[in-house]
Write a protein that holds these residues in place. Structure first.
Motif, short mmCIF file in Angstrom:
data_model
loop_
_atom_site.label_atom_id
_atom_site.label_comp_id
_atom_site.label_asym_id
_atom_site.label_seq_id
_atom_site.Cartn_x
_atom_site.Cartn_y
_atom_site.Cartn_z
N SER A 47 1.04 9.20 -10.82
CA SER A 47 1.89 8.33 -11.63
C SER A 47 3.33 8.85 -11.59
CB SER A 47 1.40 8.30 -13.07
OG SER A 47 1.62 9.58 -13.68
N GLU A 48 4.24 8.06 -12.11
CA GLU A 48 5.64 8.47 -12.16
C GLU A 48 5.79 9.77 -12.93
OE1 GLU A 48 9.97 6.65 -13.63
OE2 GLU A 48 8.29 5.31 -13.22
N GLU A 49 4.93 9.99 -13.92
CA GLU A 49 5.00 11.20 -14.74
C GLU A 49 4.33 12.40 -14.07
OE1 GLU A 49 3.87 8.20 -15.90
OE2 GLU A 49 5.86 7.72 -16.73
N GLY A 50 3.67 12.18 -12.93
CA GLY A 50 3.08 13.28 -12.19
C GLY A 50 1.60 13.49 -12.40
N PRO A 59 -6.08 14.44 2.79
CA PRO A 59 -4.83 14.22 2.06
C PRO A 59 -3.96 15.48 2.05
CG PRO A 59 -6.66 14.45 0.52
CD PRO A 59 -7.25 14.44 1.89
N LEU A 60 -2.81 15.39 2.72
CA LEU A 60 -1.91 16.54 2.83
C LEU A 60 -0.64 16.36 2.02
CD1 LEU A 60 -2.23 17.30 6.67
CD2 LEU A 60 -3.48 18.37 4.76
N ALA A 61 -0.53 15.26 1.29
CA ALA A 61 0.67 14.97 0.51
C ALA A 61 0.29 14.16 -0.72
CB ALA A 61 1.69 14.22 1.36
N VAL A 62 1.25 14.07 -1.64
CA VAL A 62 1.02 13.32 -2.88
C VAL A 62 2.19 12.36 -3.09
CG1 VAL A 62 0.51 13.45 -5.34
CG2 VAL A 62 -0.17 15.34 -3.84
N TYR A 63 1.87 11.08 -3.16
CA TYR A 63 2.87 10.02 -3.29
C TYR A 63 3.04 9.64 -4.76
CZ TYR A 63 4.92 5.32 -2.89
OH TYR A 63 5.71 4.22 -3.02
N ARG A 64 4.29 9.66 -5.22
CA ARG A 64 4.58 9.30 -6.61
C ARG A 64 4.86 7.80 -6.69
NH1 ARG A 64 6.36 12.84 -10.65
NH2 ARG A 64 6.98 14.33 -9.03
N ILE A 65 4.10 7.10 -7.50
CA ILE A 65 4.28 5.65 -7.66
C ILE A 65 5.31 5.39 -8.77
CG2 ILE A 65 3.17 3.46 -8.21
CD1 ILE A 65 0.58 4.63 -7.09
N MET A 66 6.48 4.94 -8.36
CA MET A 66 7.56 4.66 -9.30
C MET A 66 7.44 3.23 -9.82
SD MET A 66 9.06 7.57 -9.27
CE MET A 66 10.66 7.29 -10.06
#
Length: 249
Positions: A125-128, A197-204
Motif C-alpha cells: 500500500s502507499e503506507e508500506g 519476487p525480487l522487488a516491491v511495488y508501492r501502489i499510490m
C-alpha cells in the motif's frame, strides 16, 4: 562502460516521503557493483536534501538536477545518458528492491545470455503495508507477446547495454517504460523473467494505473504514434490488454 556495473536509474519528483527507503533498499544489495543515478525533476519538496545526505556516505549515489520539470520519460532518459554501467536497471523513488535482487538477476542474465530480464514482484500500500499479492509475469515474451500485455514491471527490468547499446524511452507522459521494452524487443527475440519476487511495488492512490480509462488512452497513443501500428491493430492489442487484465487481476 564498466563491465559488471549496474546503473540504476531513479527519477525523483515529490519523493521526500519514500526516497530514503528506496535508497536503503539499494544499499543493502548483496551485489555491490552498482551506481545509482537519481534524476531530480525539479522537485518542490526536500527530496534532494535527503538524497544529498546519502551521497555524503556513498559515492556510488549520484544526483542530477534537471533545469525544468520535464516528466519521468525525460528524467529516465537523462539518467540513461549518464549511465556508465554494462547494465541499466530502473527503480522508481517510491519502490523497493529485495537484498538479493541484483545478484540473482545479473547471474540469471549471464546464464541466459539475454538482453532484457525482469522478475515477479510484490505489492504494498502507499503506507508500506505488504498486500500479500505477487505479480507473476510470463517467463518468456516476444515483441508480439508484449503488445498483447505488458508483462514487465519497470522496477524489475534490467537490460544489457553492451549487447544493444543505450536504448531510450519514448517521450510520452505515461507508459514510457512499456515503450522501452518494445524498442528493446525489436533488437532481440525474447525477454526472460524470473519466477521469484525480487522487488516491491508501492501502489499510490493517484497513480495512472488506478485510472483504467486513462491507461488505455496511453496504450493507444504508444501503439499508434511510437510503434506505428494502425488504429485497427491498436484496438486489437488493446482488447488483448483488457482481456489479460480481466483474467489475471
Amino acid at each position: 562502460m564498466n563491465k559488471g556495473i549496474v546503473s540504476i536509474i531513479t527519477p525523483s519528483y515529490k519523493s521526500e516521503r519514500f526516497i530514503s527507503q528506496t535508497i536503503e533498499s539499494v544499499l543493502t544489495q548483496t551485489y555491490h557493483y552498482w551506481e545509482m543515478i537519481i534524476v531530480d525533476d525539479v522537485s518542490p519538496d526536500n527530496s534532494n536534501k535527503n538524497i544529498e545526505e546519502y551521497i555524503k556516505k556513498d559515492n556510488r549515489i549520484k544526483l542530477i538536477k534537471l533545469e525544468q520539470n520535464s516528466g519521468p520519460a525525460v528524467a529516465r532518459n537523462r539518467g540513461i545518458e549518464e549511465a556508465g554501467g554494462k547494465y541499466i536497471a530502473f527503480l522508481d523513488a517510491d519502490d523497493l528492491w529485495k537484498p538479493e535482487k541484483l545478484e540473482k538477476q545479473i547471474k540469471f542474465m549471464e546464464e541466459k545470455n539475454c538482453v532484457l530480464s525482469y522478475s515477479a514482484y510484490e505489492t504494498m500500500s502507499e503506507e508500506g503495508t505488504l498486500e500479500n499479492k505477487i505479480i507473476n509475469p510470463a517467463l518468456k515474451v516476444s515483441y508480439n507477446d508484449l503488445l498483447k500485455s505488458n508483462h514487465i514491471g519497470c522496477l524489475t527490468a534490467i537490460y544489457d547495454v553492451q549487447k544493444v547499446g543505450k536504448v531510450y524511452m519514448p517521450i510520452i507522459s505515461k507508459r514510457q517504460d512499456y515503450g522501452l521494452w518494445l524498442r528493446l524487443l525489436r533488437k532481440t527475440d525474447f525477454a526472460y523473467g524470473i519466477d521469484e519476487p525480487l522487488a516491491v511495488y508501492r501502489i499510490m492512490s493517484n497513480s495512472v494505473s488506478s485510472n483504467k480509462f486513462k491507461l488505455l488512452k496511453y496504450h493507444y497513443k504508444l501503439f499508434t504514434e511510437f510503434e506505428n501500428i494502425s488504429s485497427l491493430k491498436a484496438f486489437y492489442y488493446l482488447g488483448w490488454n483488457i482481456l489479460t487484465k480481466l483474467i489475471y487481476r
